[in-house]
Design a protein around this motif. Structure first.
Motif, mmCIF file in Angstrom:
data_model
loop_
_atom_site.group_PDB
_atom_site.id
_atom_site.type_symbol
_atom_site.label_atom_id
_atom_site.label_comp_id
_atom_site.label_asym_id
_atom_site.label_seq_id
_atom_site.Cartn_x
_atom_site.Cartn_y
_atom_site.Cartn_z
ATOM 1 N N HIS A 153 0.832 -1.207 0.000
ATOM 2 C CA HIS A 153 0.000 0.000 0.000
ATOM 3 C C HIS A 153 0.866 1.257 0.000
ATOM 4 C CE1 HIS A 153 -3.818 -1.948 0.207
ATOM 5 N NE2 HIS A 153 -3.640 -2.464 1.404
ATOM 6 N N ARG A 154 1.930 1.230 0.820
ATOM 7 C CA ARG A 154 2.816 2.390 0.892
ATOM 8 C C ARG A 154 3.518 2.610 -0.439
ATOM 9 N NH1 ARG A 154 7.214 2.827 5.589
ATOM 10 N NH2 ARG A 154 7.803 0.794 4.745
ATOM 11 N N ALA A 155 3.975 1.523 -1.067
ATOM 12 C CA ALA A 155 4.654 1.647 -2.357
ATOM 13 C C ALA A 155 3.710 2.214 -3.409
ATOM 14 C CB ALA A 155 5.186 0.288 -2.793
ATOM 15 N N SER A 156 2.452 1.761 -3.388
ATOM 16 C CA SER A 156 1.469 2.267 -4.343
ATOM 17 C C SER A 156 1.225 3.755 -4.123
ATOM 18 C CB SER A 156 0.156 1.490 -4.197
ATOM 19 O OG SER A 156 -0.842 2.022 -5.039
ATOM 20 N N ALA A 157 1.106 4.167 -2.845
ATOM 21 C CA ALA A 157 0.882 5.578 -2.543
ATOM 22 C C ALA A 157 2.083 6.421 -2.963
ATOM 23 C CB ALA A 157 0.603 5.754 -1.050
ATOM 24 N N ARG A 158 3.290 5.920 -2.727
ATOM 25 C CA ARG A 158 4.493 6.664 -3.131
ATOM 26 C C ARG A 158 4.556 6.804 -4.656
ATOM 27 N NH1 ARG A 158 7.705 8.244 0.672
ATOM 28 N NH2 ARG A 158 7.910 7.163 2.676
ATOM 29 N N GLU A 159 4.166 5.760 -5.353
ATOM 30 C CA GLU A 159 4.150 5.822 -6.815
ATOM 31 C C GLU A 159 3.142 6.866 -7.297
ATOM 32 O OE1 GLU A 159 3.096 2.862 -10.587
ATOM 33 O OE2 GLU A 159 3.688 1.994 -8.655
ATOM 34 N N GLN A 160 1.953 6.879 -6.680
ATOM 35 C CA GLN A 160 0.947 7.876 -7.053
ATOM 36 C C GLN A 160 1.429 9.282 -6.720
ATOM 37 O OE1 GLN A 160 -2.673 6.675 -5.042
ATOM 38 N NE2 GLN A 160 -3.299 5.378 -6.755
ATOM 39 N N LEU A 161 2.061 9.434 -5.557
ATOM 40 C CA LEU A 161 2.556 10.751 -5.161
ATOM 41 C C LEU A 161 3.592 11.267 -6.160
ATOM 42 C CD1 LEU A 161 2.674 13.046 -3.088
ATOM 43 C CD2 LEU A 161 4.343 11.703 -1.794
ATOM 44 N N ALA A 162 4.451 10.372 -6.627
ATOM 45 C CA ALA A 162 5.481 10.764 -7.598
ATOM 46 C C ALA A 162 4.872 11.224 -8.914
ATOM 47 C CB ALA A 162 6.433 9.598 -7.833
ATOM 48 N N GLU A 163 3.670 10.729 -9.214
ATOM 49 C CA GLU A 163 3.023 11.066 -10.485
ATOM 50 C C GLU A 163 2.246 12.383 -10.426
ATOM 51 O OE1 GLU A 163 0.659 7.633 -11.279
ATOM 52 O OE2 GLU A 163 2.378 6.394 -11.882
ATOM 53 N N LEU A 164 2.025 12.916 -9.220
ATOM 54 C CA LEU A 164 1.257 14.154 -9.103
ATOM 55 C C LEU A 164 2.089 15.351 -9.560
ATOM 56 C CD1 LEU A 164 -0.481 13.676 -5.614
ATOM 57 C CD2 LEU A 164 -1.470 13.332 -7.882
ATOM 58 N N ARG A 165 1.447 16.272 -10.252
ATOM 59 C CA ARG A 165 2.126 17.503 -10.662
ATOM 60 C C ARG A 165 2.421 18.351 -9.430
ATOM 61 N NH1 ARG A 165 -1.829 20.659 -13.856
ATOM 62 N NH2 ARG A 165 -3.279 19.539 -12.487
ATOM 63 N N VAL A 166 3.614 18.918 -9.371
ATOM 64 C CA VAL A 166 3.974 19.822 -8.285
ATOM 65 C C VAL A 166 3.944 21.244 -8.838
ATOM 66 C CG1 VAL A 166 5.740 20.481 -6.620
ATOM 67 C CG2 VAL A 166 5.402 18.068 -7.183
ATOM 68 N N LYS A 167 3.127 22.099 -8.246
ATOM 69 C CA LYS A 167 3.032 23.483 -8.700
ATOM 70 C C LYS A 167 2.496 24.331 -7.555
ATOM 71 C CE LYS A 167 -0.280 24.414 -11.600
ATOM 72 N NZ LYS A 167 -1.200 24.426 -12.753
ATOM 73 N N PRO A 168 2.722 25.626 -7.604
ATOM 74 C CA PRO A 168 2.215 26.499 -6.539
ATOM 75 C C PRO A 168 0.693 26.458 -6.483
ATOM 76 C CG PRO A 168 3.852 27.627 -7.873
ATOM 77 C CD PRO A 168 3.530 26.357 -8.597
ATOM 78 N N ALA A 169 0.148 26.724 -5.303
ATOM 79 C CA ALA A 169 -1.308 26.764 -5.145
ATOM 80 C C ALA A 169 -1.894 27.843 -6.042
ATOM 81 C CB ALA A 169 -1.664 27.029 -3.687
ATOM 82 N N GLY A 170 -3.010 27.514 -6.667
ATOM 83 C CA GLY A 170 -3.668 28.463 -7.548
ATOM 84 C C GLY A 170 -4.435 29.535 -6.783
ATOM 85 N N SER A 171 -5.024 30.431 -7.527
ATOM 86 C CA SER A 171 -5.762 31.551 -6.955
ATOM 87 C C SER A 171 -7.102 31.090 -6.370
ATOM 88 C CB SER A 171 -6.016 32.596 -8.047
ATOM 89 O OG SER A 171 -6.915 33.585 -7.589
ATOM 90 N N MET A 172 -7.579 31.802 -5.353
ATOM 91 C CA MET A 172 -8.910 31.563 -4.793
ATOM 92 C C MET A 172 -9.965 32.458 -5.443
ATOM 93 S SD MET A 172 -9.047 29.152 -2.526
ATOM 94 C CE MET A 172 -10.399 29.538 -1.427
ATOM 95 N N VAL A 173 -9.562 33.220 -6.438
ATOM 96 C CA VAL A 173 -10.513 34.105 -7.114
ATOM 97 C C VAL A 173 -11.655 33.278 -7.706
ATOM 98 C CG1 VAL A 173 -10.846 35.679 -9.052
ATOM 99 C CG2 VAL A 173 -8.798 35.868 -7.625
#
Length: 225
Positions: free
Chosen positions: A39-59
């Motif tokens: 389960h941990r390996a699967s979660a780490r794999e999914q985490l690695a696939e997520l785009r990393v970017k600054p938080a967007g606007s709340m507008v």
């Protein structure tokens, strides 16, 4: 001599039973450990696939942009047989029924009482007034990480499907607000692994982004698995 042999035989049988119990316990522990690691390996794999970017606007954000507590049946909720008037159940009702025990449900799918274990605090509550149904990834966080560009139909689905919501104590939910795991974690440390896996699974399923600080916090929480 005959009694001695019988005594030795009984002793041998007891020792064998104890040894077998130990072997089975070790095998079960290894099985659980292997499953947890998977389960941990699967979660780490999914985490690695997520785009990393600054938080967007709340507008433009408001909770109304995510219509929630819609008809439970439209969003794949399974209600127990015998639920009075299941057609009246919304997603919040269905979450309370799913996450609780010994619930008493009245007409109109009104949940009168039951027993809810809050995974955030580790405490048990008996009145639905003490329980909030939390969007694990808060609606505002989803907005900042990609949902601002979704259609209203897609945002409504995000706000109502079973995987995205969880029954928790109301004060813990209020403390969490719209914070990500870099700013808020469940007070109960034993839940950090599961919380991180849920958060990652939801963001991965909906192709939402994470901030750098958020990813670091999630990775650290996975180390507790």
């Amino acid at each position: 001599m005959q009694r001695t042999c019988r005594a030795r035989g009984r002793t041998t049988a007891v020792l064998f039973a104890l040894l077998l119990a130990v072997v089975l316990a070790v095998a079960a522990a290894v099985g659980v450990s292997d499953e947890a690691e998977a389960h941990r390996a699967s979660a780490r794999e999914q985490l690695a696939e997520l785009r990393v970017k600054p938080a967007g606007s709340m507008v433009g954000y408001s909770r109304e942009k995510f219509p929630h507590w819609s008809d439970a049946r439209e969003y794949n909720w399974t209600l127990p047989s015998g639920t009075p008037d299941p057609g009246s159940c919304d997603a919040r009702d269905a979450a309370l029924i799913r996450d609780g025990r010994d619930e008493v449900v009245g007409s109109g799918c009104y949940v009168e009482r039951g027993r809810w274990f809050d995974p955030y605090t580790g405490k048990t509550y008996y009145m639905p007034s003490d329980i909030d149904v939390d969007h694990v990834v808060p609606l505002a966080n989803a907005w900042r990480s990609g949902a601002s560009s979704w259609t209203t139909v897609k945002r409504e689905r995000f706000a109502n499907v079973p995987m995205d919501v969880l029954s928790v104590e109301d004060n813990a939910n209020a403390s969490k607000g719209d914070k990500g795991p870099e700013a808020w974690k469940p007070p109960r440390a034993a839940y950090h692994c599961t919380y991180a896996r849920k958060w990652i699974g939801i963001k991965h399923n909906w192709t939402l982004s994470v901030t750098g600080a958020e990813k670091t916090a999630l990775s650290s929480m996975l180390s507790t698995c």
